[in-house]
Design a protein around this motif. Structure first.
Motif, PDB file in Angstrom:
ATOM      1  N   GLN A   1      -9.204   3.748  -7.137  1.00  0.00           N
ATOM      2  CA  GLN A   1      -8.117   3.416  -8.068  1.00  0.00           C
ATOM      3  C   GLN A   1      -7.995   4.502  -9.132  1.00  0.00           C
ATOM      4  O   GLN A   1      -8.977   5.197  -9.422  1.00  0.00           O
ATOM      5  CB  GLN A   1      -8.374   2.071  -8.759  1.00  0.00           C
ATOM      6  CG  GLN A   1      -8.376   0.877  -7.829  1.00  0.00           C
ATOM      7  CD  GLN A   1      -8.669  -0.418  -8.565  1.00  0.00           C
ATOM      8  OE1 GLN A   1      -9.468  -0.440  -9.506  1.00  0.00           O
ATOM      9  NE2 GLN A   1      -8.024  -1.496  -8.148  1.00  0.00           N
TER      10      GLN A   1
ATOM     11  N   SER B   1      -6.424   5.024 -13.121  1.00  0.00           N
ATOM     12  CA  SER B   1      -5.866   4.368 -14.307  1.00  0.00           C
ATOM     13  C   SER B   1      -5.834   5.364 -15.465  1.00  0.00           C
ATOM     14  O   SER B   1      -6.791   6.133 -15.657  1.00  0.00           O
ATOM     15  CB  SER B   1      -6.700   3.148 -14.708  1.00  0.00           C
ATOM     16  OG  SER B   1      -6.737   2.204 -13.661  1.00  0.00           O
TER      17      SER B   1
ATOM     18  N   GLN C   1      -3.224   2.016 -17.960  1.00  0.00           N
ATOM     19  CA  GLN C   1      -2.138   1.838 -16.996  1.00  0.00           C
ATOM     20  C   GLN C   1      -2.651   2.133 -15.588  1.00  0.00           C
ATOM     21  O   GLN C   1      -3.155   3.206 -15.311  1.00  0.00           O
ATOM     22  CB  GLN C   1      -0.972   2.767 -17.331  1.00  0.00           C
ATOM     23  CG  GLN C   1       0.216   2.596 -16.389  1.00  0.00           C
ATOM     24  CD  GLN C   1       1.374   3.515 -16.736  1.00  0.00           C
ATOM     25  OE1 GLN C   1       1.305   4.261 -17.718  1.00  0.00           O
ATOM     26  NE2 GLN C   1       2.434   3.485 -15.947  1.00  0.00           N
ATOM     27  N   HIS C   2      -2.501   1.180 -14.719  1.00  0.00           N
ATOM     28  CA  HIS C   2      -3.017   1.280 -13.372  1.00  0.00           C
ATOM     29  C   HIS C   2      -1.930   1.787 -12.421  1.00  0.00           C
ATOM     30  O   HIS C   2      -0.850   1.198 -12.341  1.00  0.00           O
ATOM     31  CB  HIS C   2      -3.532  -0.088 -12.913  1.00  0.00           C
ATOM     32  CG  HIS C   2      -4.007  -0.118 -11.501  1.00  0.00           C
ATOM     33  ND1 HIS C   2      -3.871  -1.215 -10.690  1.00  0.00           N
ATOM     34  CD2 HIS C   2      -4.606   0.826 -10.726  1.00  0.00           C
ATOM     35  CE1 HIS C   2      -4.365  -0.965  -9.504  1.00  0.00           C
ATOM     36  NE2 HIS C   2      -4.816   0.270  -9.503  1.00  0.00           N
ATOM     37  N   TYR C   3      -2.239   2.878 -11.722  1.00  0.00           N
ATOM     38  CA  TYR C   3      -1.296   3.438 -10.763  1.00  0.00           C
ATOM     39  C   TYR C   3      -1.551   2.780  -9.400  1.00  0.00           C
ATOM     40  O   TYR C   3      -2.402   3.210  -8.629  1.00  0.00           O
ATOM     41  CB  TYR C   3      -1.454   4.951 -10.666  1.00  0.00           C
ATOM     42  CG  TYR C   3      -0.942   5.694 -11.881  1.00  0.00           C
ATOM     43  CD1 TYR C   3       0.349   6.187 -11.909  1.00  0.00           C
ATOM     44  CD2 TYR C   3      -1.773   5.889 -12.981  1.00  0.00           C
ATOM     45  CE1 TYR C   3       0.817   6.859 -13.033  1.00  0.00           C
ATOM     46  CE2 TYR C   3      -1.314   6.564 -14.091  1.00  0.00           C
ATOM     47  CZ  TYR C   3      -0.019   7.041 -14.126  1.00  0.00           C
ATOM     48  OH  TYR C   3       0.445   7.710 -15.245  1.00  0.00           O
ATOM     49  N   GLN C   4      -0.775   1.768  -9.120  1.00  0.00           N
ATOM     50  CA  GLN C   4      -0.983   1.025  -7.881  1.00  0.00           C
ATOM     51  C   GLN C   4      -0.722   1.864  -6.636  1.00  0.00           C
ATOM     52  O   GLN C   4      -1.345   1.657  -5.587  1.00  0.00           O
ATOM     53  CB  GLN C   4      -0.089  -0.221  -7.863  1.00  0.00           C
ATOM     54  CG  GLN C   4      -0.451  -1.239  -8.913  1.00  0.00           C
ATOM     55  CD  GLN C   4       0.387  -2.514  -8.787  1.00  0.00           C
ATOM     56  OE1 GLN C   4       1.237  -2.608  -7.895  1.00  0.00           O
ATOM     57  NE2 GLN C   4       0.145  -3.465  -9.662  1.00  0.00           N
TER      58      GLN C   4
END
Length: 324
Positions: free
Chosen positions: A106, A108, A112-115
């Motif tokens: 993952q 982030s 903010q999480h970059y899906q």
């Protein structure tokens, strides 16, 4: 952990191979053999790897942090074997069968999480073991080789490989698949995550290779080669020859010993006899000095008189009588 990891696990449990269209999660299956190095990809959506996190989920659904924001976790047993590539992919050196499972990547930034960067990598490890703990096996011994695919799955491994068209089988060093119909081998049935090969070793099997392969369809995923080492047989003729030479030498030495002893005794007797006689004379003279001089003269006169008396007597016996 984000819900994406749970979607990966759920997708594996329901045997769905395509989650990308519904969640954007990149799912990858990597097959590797124990002892090798593996490269687990991560979709990079942000420059640099300081925003990258790698986690590991084992078969017990226990989550372990491996990389946190680009930094390796030091509280993991595999710490020394982990490294990040410039594209944030995860490298694991010297893979063991305990390394199989689900790895998630993952990214982030500032919370903010970059899906779109989420990646789930299923690592499947192939491992071969022998029923013998010895590095070299003697000819005539029976050996069983076990080839096992360690896979993370919510269902049994056997069900998973059958649904995915994955097969395990044994081949010889020429690449020919070994069959149970061959009387030399006993091979367990297909359709399982463990395939065993049992055979009785012959002298000509020294340095022979048997290979366990994993295929999906017509594609080879990974393989493990097992090389047989036959221990050098103890040649029965060497020991008797050695013993025979030893016994011959021993017998020769024993037979020669008495003769040598006799020769030595004779030599000593020859050289020692005069010495003994001389010592006796000297001792006798020393003892005589303790007696009176008169006694010495009597003894000497007696000896001389006896000698003179004996000599004429002998002479008269030899001379013929005169004729009158």
């Amino acid at each position: 952990m984000a819900d994406k990891c749970h979607l990966c696990l759920l997708g594996l449990i329901i045997l769905s191979s395509l989650l990308t269209g519904t969640s954007g999660v990149d799912e990858t299956h990597v097959f590797i053999s124990s002892g090798e190095n593996v490269h687990l990809p991560c979709r990079k959506a942000y420059p640099g790897c300081k925003v990258t996190t790698w986690n590991y989920i084992n078969r017990h659904s226990t989550e372990v942090g491996l990389i946190g924001l680009g930094i390796k976790k030091k509280n993991t047993a595999r710490h020394e074997r982990l490294s990040l590539e410039s594209d944030c992919s995860l490298n694991i050196k010297n893979i063991t069968k305990e390394d199989y499972g689900l790895y998630t990547c993952q990214q982030s930034v500032n919370g903010q999480h970059y899906q779109e960067a989420d990646a789930c990598v299923y690592l499947h490890v192939l491992h071969v073991s022998s029923s013998s703990s010895q590095t070299e096996i003697s000819a005539g011994s029976s050996v069983t080789l076990s080839c096992q695919l360690y896979s993370f799955a919510g269902v049994s491994c056997d069900d998973w490989i059958r649904s995915e068209g994955i097969q395990l089988f044994w081949v010889n060093q020429a690449g020919v698949k070994l069959m149970s119909s061959d009387s030399k081998y006993h091979i367990s049935p297909p359709g399982h995550c463990i395939r065993t090969l049992t055979t009785t070793l012959l002298n000509e099997d020294d340095n022979r290779e048997w290979r366990c392969e994993v295929t999906q369809g017509n594609q080879l995923k990974t393989s493990v080669t097992y090389i047989v080492k036959i221990s050098a047989p103890v040649t029965s003729t060497l020991i008797p020859v050695s013993r025979s030479n030893s016994e011959t030498t021993s017998r020769q030495t024993t037979a020669a010993a008495p003769a040598q002893v006799i020769v030595i005794i004779v030599e000593y007797a020859v050289f020692a006899a005069p010495t003994v006689i001389l010592l006796q004379i000297i001792c006798a003279r020393r003892a005589g000095r303790k007696d009176s001089q008169h006694q010495d003269e009597i003894v000497m006169n007696t000896i001389v008189t006896t000698a003179v008396s004996v000599a004429p007597s002998d002479r008269r016996q030899r001379e013929p009588s005169p004729d009158f």
